[in-house]
Design an enzyme around this catalytic site. Structure first.
Site, PDB file in Angstrom:
ATOM      1  N   GLU A 254       0.736  -1.381  -0.131  1.00 18.10           N
ATOM      2  CA  GLU A 254       0.071   0.268   0.180  1.00 18.10           C
ATOM      3  C   GLU A 254       0.936   1.144   0.386  1.00 18.10           C
ATOM      4  O   GLU A 254       1.205   1.820   1.221  1.00 18.10           O
ATOM      5  CB  GLU A 254      -0.724   0.609   1.000  1.00 18.10           C
ATOM      6  N   CYS A 288      -1.947   8.943   2.260  1.00 13.66           N
ATOM      7  CA  CYS A 288      -1.630   8.597   1.061  1.00 13.66           C
ATOM      8  C   CYS A 288      -2.922   9.392   0.082  1.00 13.66           C
ATOM      9  O   CYS A 288      -2.223   9.370  -0.970  1.00 13.66           O
ATOM     10  CB  CYS A 288      -1.881   6.998   1.139  1.00 13.66           C
TER      11      CYS A 288
HETATM   12  P1  NAD Z   1       8.828   5.328   4.373  1.00 19.76           P
HETATM   13  O1  NAD Z   1       8.786   3.989   2.538  1.00 19.76           O
HETATM   14  O2  NAD Z   1       9.831   6.466   4.405  1.00 19.76           O
HETATM   15  O3  NAD Z   1       8.689   4.186   5.035  1.00 19.76           O
HETATM   16  C1  NAD Z   1       6.966   2.466   5.727  1.00 19.76           C
HETATM   17  C2  NAD Z   1       8.044   2.278   6.163  1.00 19.76           C
HETATM   18  O4  NAD Z   1       9.287   1.790   5.786  1.00 19.76           O
HETATM   19  C3  NAD Z   1       9.087   2.100   7.633  1.00 19.76           C
HETATM   20  O5  NAD Z   1       8.785   1.681   8.952  1.00 19.76           O
HETATM   21  C4  NAD Z   1      10.044   2.584   7.537  1.00 19.76           C
HETATM   22  O6  NAD Z   1      11.184   1.806   8.430  1.00 19.76           O
HETATM   23  C5  NAD Z   1      10.320   1.149   5.925  1.00 19.76           C
HETATM   24  N1  NAD Z   1      11.520   0.742   5.704  1.00 19.76           N
HETATM   25  C6  NAD Z   1      11.968   1.896   4.458  1.00 19.76           C
HETATM   26  N2  NAD Z   1      13.506   1.128   4.479  1.00 19.76           N
HETATM   27  C7  NAD Z   1      13.334  -0.348   4.129  1.00 19.76           C
HETATM   28  C8  NAD Z   1      13.836  -1.476   3.598  1.00 19.76           C
HETATM   29  N3  NAD Z   1      14.613  -1.506   2.660  1.00 19.76           N
HETATM   30  N4  NAD Z   1      12.808  -2.520   3.516  1.00 19.76           N
HETATM   31  C9  NAD Z   1      12.185  -2.741   4.637  1.00 19.76           C
HETATM   32  N5  NAD Z   1      11.672  -1.706   5.143  1.00 19.76           N
HETATM   33  C10 NAD Z   1      11.675  -0.106   5.304  1.00 19.76           C
HETATM   34  O7  NAD Z   1       7.227   5.759   4.527  1.00 19.76           O
HETATM   35  P2  NAD Z   1       6.893   7.101   5.590  1.00 19.76           P
HETATM   36  O8  NAD Z   1       7.403   8.081   5.119  1.00 19.76           O
HETATM   37  O9  NAD Z   1       6.793   6.620   6.560  1.00 19.76           O
HETATM   38  O10 NAD Z   1       5.299   6.878   5.072  1.00 19.76           O
HETATM   39  C11 NAD Z   1       4.985   7.988   4.294  1.00 19.76           C
HETATM   40  C12 NAD Z   1       4.284   7.511   2.858  1.00 19.76           C
HETATM   41  O11 NAD Z   1       3.304   6.419   3.003  1.00 19.76           O
HETATM   42  C13 NAD Z   1       3.297   7.679   1.456  1.00 19.76           C
HETATM   43  O12 NAD Z   1       4.186   7.730   0.600  1.00 19.76           O
HETATM   44  C14 NAD Z   1       2.789   7.511   2.315  1.00 19.76           C
HETATM   45  O13 NAD Z   1       1.358   7.832   0.627  1.00 19.76           O
HETATM   46  C15 NAD Z   1       2.353   5.928   2.206  1.00 19.76           C
HETATM   47  N6  NAD Z   1       1.328   5.946   2.722  1.00 19.76           N
HETATM   48  C16 NAD Z   1       0.893   4.815   2.347  1.00 19.76           C
HETATM   49  C17 NAD Z   1      -0.694   4.068   2.573  1.00 19.76           C
HETATM   50  C18 NAD Z   1      -1.656   3.601   1.745  1.00 19.76           C
HETATM   51  O14 NAD Z   1      -2.849   2.438   2.224  1.00 19.76           O
HETATM   52  N7  NAD Z   1      -1.904   3.204   0.478  1.00 19.76           N
HETATM   53  C19 NAD Z   1      -0.970   4.462   4.135  1.00 19.76           C
HETATM   54  C20 NAD Z   1       0.081   6.069   4.738  1.00 19.76           C
HETATM   55  C21 NAD Z   1       0.917   6.221   3.855  1.00 19.76           C
END
Ligand code: NAD
Length: 479
Positions: A254, A288
């Site tokens: 997501e 999002c």
């Molecule tokens: P992010 O991708 O920076 O981080 C999300 C998670 O991924 C964190 O826990 C981070 O530690 C982890 N992560 C980072 N690198 C990784 C790797 N190599 N392997 C596994 N995990 C890893 O996102 P963010 O800044 O925390 O959140 C914002 C983003 O999330 C926005 O793009 C937003 O649109 C999206 N979002 C989507 C939804 C949806 O349901 N579609 C809902 C909420 C947020």
């Protein structure tokens, strides 16, 4: 005023116990309102991840045979406890995540619904019987849980996602390891206590804290992890998708969005202009599904914009615990820099700020831009802040073409009184979700939630989760 630190130190949660990080190091978890240290969380390493996965794997051996009525009972109890502990959750969501009271209460209420809906999933894992070409053969297929599911969550809705990803996986017999956002480790401890007090067996839920870019691959790539349920940015999501493809793991992603909201000339403009405020400015645009592209038919453009600007100027930016406040701080400096640069880039290239654009500490005023062109970053990239652009259009076909001209496809909205036009738009738009005469951010626990293109793969919700987090087994009986 920040409340008592609770707890000051966050350790990983493995096999029903807190565990200090093997690195013996902790990182600061800041309150985004003033960047003071709210808590310190364990800087977990690959070794801690391995222990958490081993714990979940060993718990799975008996958890997989838990009865539907047991899992249903634990999930219902967790929902009840969450309701009782709402005050404690509000404090953490506000002080750790910069949530407003409005958004914190929404998260808590919705997380309860998710837990109750997940309880229903426990009895809904069905298989089928099939005819057979072999005389005397009774042939059937059953769905079985996969095993350990890695659940990875973003910072903006840490409770909803922390609960949804784990509760749905555990409802159908899997065990879980959560990697919460490094911005929300304290929320994870509250979730762990909730599950523990609700009666979930030790090891069925574990979490590790730390930085995804350091330990993420050791979790998603671990040989005992069977599936990954990830919510976060498209960049990280694509990386996880490749890794899971290499290792043959199921994945639900997501990801980000750039959701369009279309207002046609026959729409209820007053409602559209009110909904457009919620659609992008709730949670200071860190949504999002935020409507960051608004397309308005020319004959009603001025009327819509005037009302929209007026409504936006009334949006509350006061105390986070004031129920009328909608705008809180942006989560961290990286996020603030991105929002600032999108506004500055647009203005430098000729866009006009209709309202907003000012900063108060770590808060950005809700900002509406016009005159935005494709050359500006704000036009195509996800801003993830309280910023939107309003564009004039000449027809629904033009709106559809512009809306579809994006790598994203999460949510969309169209305002019109012509249901035929609306349904045609809904069918033709490249988007996982479309809402007619309603805001772009929408969710319910039992719907297929998700996006297309760079907005994701798979669907959250009972059907999508059962599909991705169980596997078929064919069984025959020779009569
Ligand atoms: P992010 O991708 O920076 O981080 C999300 C998670 O991924 C964190 O826990 C981070 O530690 C982890 N992560 C980072 N690198 C990784 C790797 N190599 N392997 C596994 N995990 C890893 O996102 P963010 O800044 O925390 O959140 C914002 C983003 O999330 C926005 O793009 C937003 O649109 C999206 N979002 C989507 C939804 C949806 O349901 N579609 C809902 C909420 C947020």
């Amino acid at each position: 005023m920040s409340k008592v630190l609770s707890p000051v130190k966050v350790d990983a949660w493995i096999s029903g116990e807190y565990k200090a990080p093997s690195s013996n190091r902790y990182f600061d978890d800041l309150n985004p309102l003033d960047d003071t240290v709210y808590a310190q969380a364990g800087w977990c390493t690959e070794k801690d991840v391995d222990q958490a996965v081993q714990s979940a794997h060993s718990a799975f051996q008996s958890y997989r045979n838990s009865l539907p009525k047991e899992r249903e009972g634990w999930l219902c109890k967790a929902a009840e406890l969450l309701e009782q502990r709402a005050g404690e959750f509000v404090e953490v969501l506000v002080d750790e995540g910069g949530s407003t009271l409005l958004k914190a209460r929404f998260e808590i209420g919705f997380a309860q619904s998710i837990l109750r809906a997940a309880a229903g999933m426990a009895r809904n894992i069905s298989g089928k019987t099939m005819p057979s070409d072999v005389p005397g053969r009774f042939s059937m297929s059953i769905r079985q849980p996969l095993g350990v599911v890695a659940c990875i969550t973003p910072f903006n809705i840490p409770l909803i996602k922390g609960i949804r990803l784990t509760a749905n996986a555990m409802a159908i017999g899997n065990t879980t390891v959560l990697l919460p956002s490094e911005e929300a480790p304290v929320v994870a401890t509250l979730i762990a206590r909730l599950y523990q007090d609700a009666g979930f067996p030790k090891g069925s839920f574990n979490f590790v804290t730390g930085f995804g870019h350091e330990i993420g691959d050791s979790l998603t790539g671990h040989s005992l992890v069977r599936a990954v349920s990830f919510t976060g940015s498209s960049r990280v999501g694509q990386h996880i998708r490749k890794l899971c493809a290499e290792h043959g793991k199921n994945v639900i992603l997501e990801l980000g969005g750039k959701s369009p909201l279309v207002v046609l000339k026959d729409a209820n403009i007053e409602k559209a202009a009110a909904d457009a405020v919620f659609s992008i400015f709730i949670n200071q645009g860190q949504v999002c599904m935020g409507a960051s592209r608004i397309y308005v038919e020319r004959p009603v453009f001025d009327d819509f914009l005037k009302r929209y600007v007026e409504n936006t100027r009334k949006v509350g930016m006061g105390d986070l615990r004031d129920p009328t406040t909608m705008i809180g701080p942006l989560i961290n400096q990286r996020q603030r820099d991105r929002v600032r640069s999108h506004i500055e880039n647009a203005v430098a290239r000729g866009a006009r700020i209709e309202t907003g654009g000012n900063w108060y500490g770590n808060r950005c005023e809700p900002t509406i831009l016009t005159g935005v062109t494709p050359a500006m970053t704000v036009c195509r990239e996800e801003t993830f802040g309280p910023v939107t652009s309003v564009y004039p259009i000449d027809s629904v076909d033009e709106a559809l073409a512009l809306a579809n001209d994006s790598v994203y496809g999460l949510s969309a909205a169209i305002y019109t009184s012509n249901i035929t036009t609306a349904l045609k738009f809904a069918q033709d738009i490249k988007s996982g979700m479309v809402h007619i005469n309603a805001p772009t951010p929408q969710d319910e626990p039992h719907v297929p939630f998700g996006g297309v293109g760079e907005s994701g793969v798979g669907r959250e919700g009972p059907d999508g989760d059962i599909e991705a987090l169980t596997e078929w087994k064919w069984i025959t009986v020779q009569l």
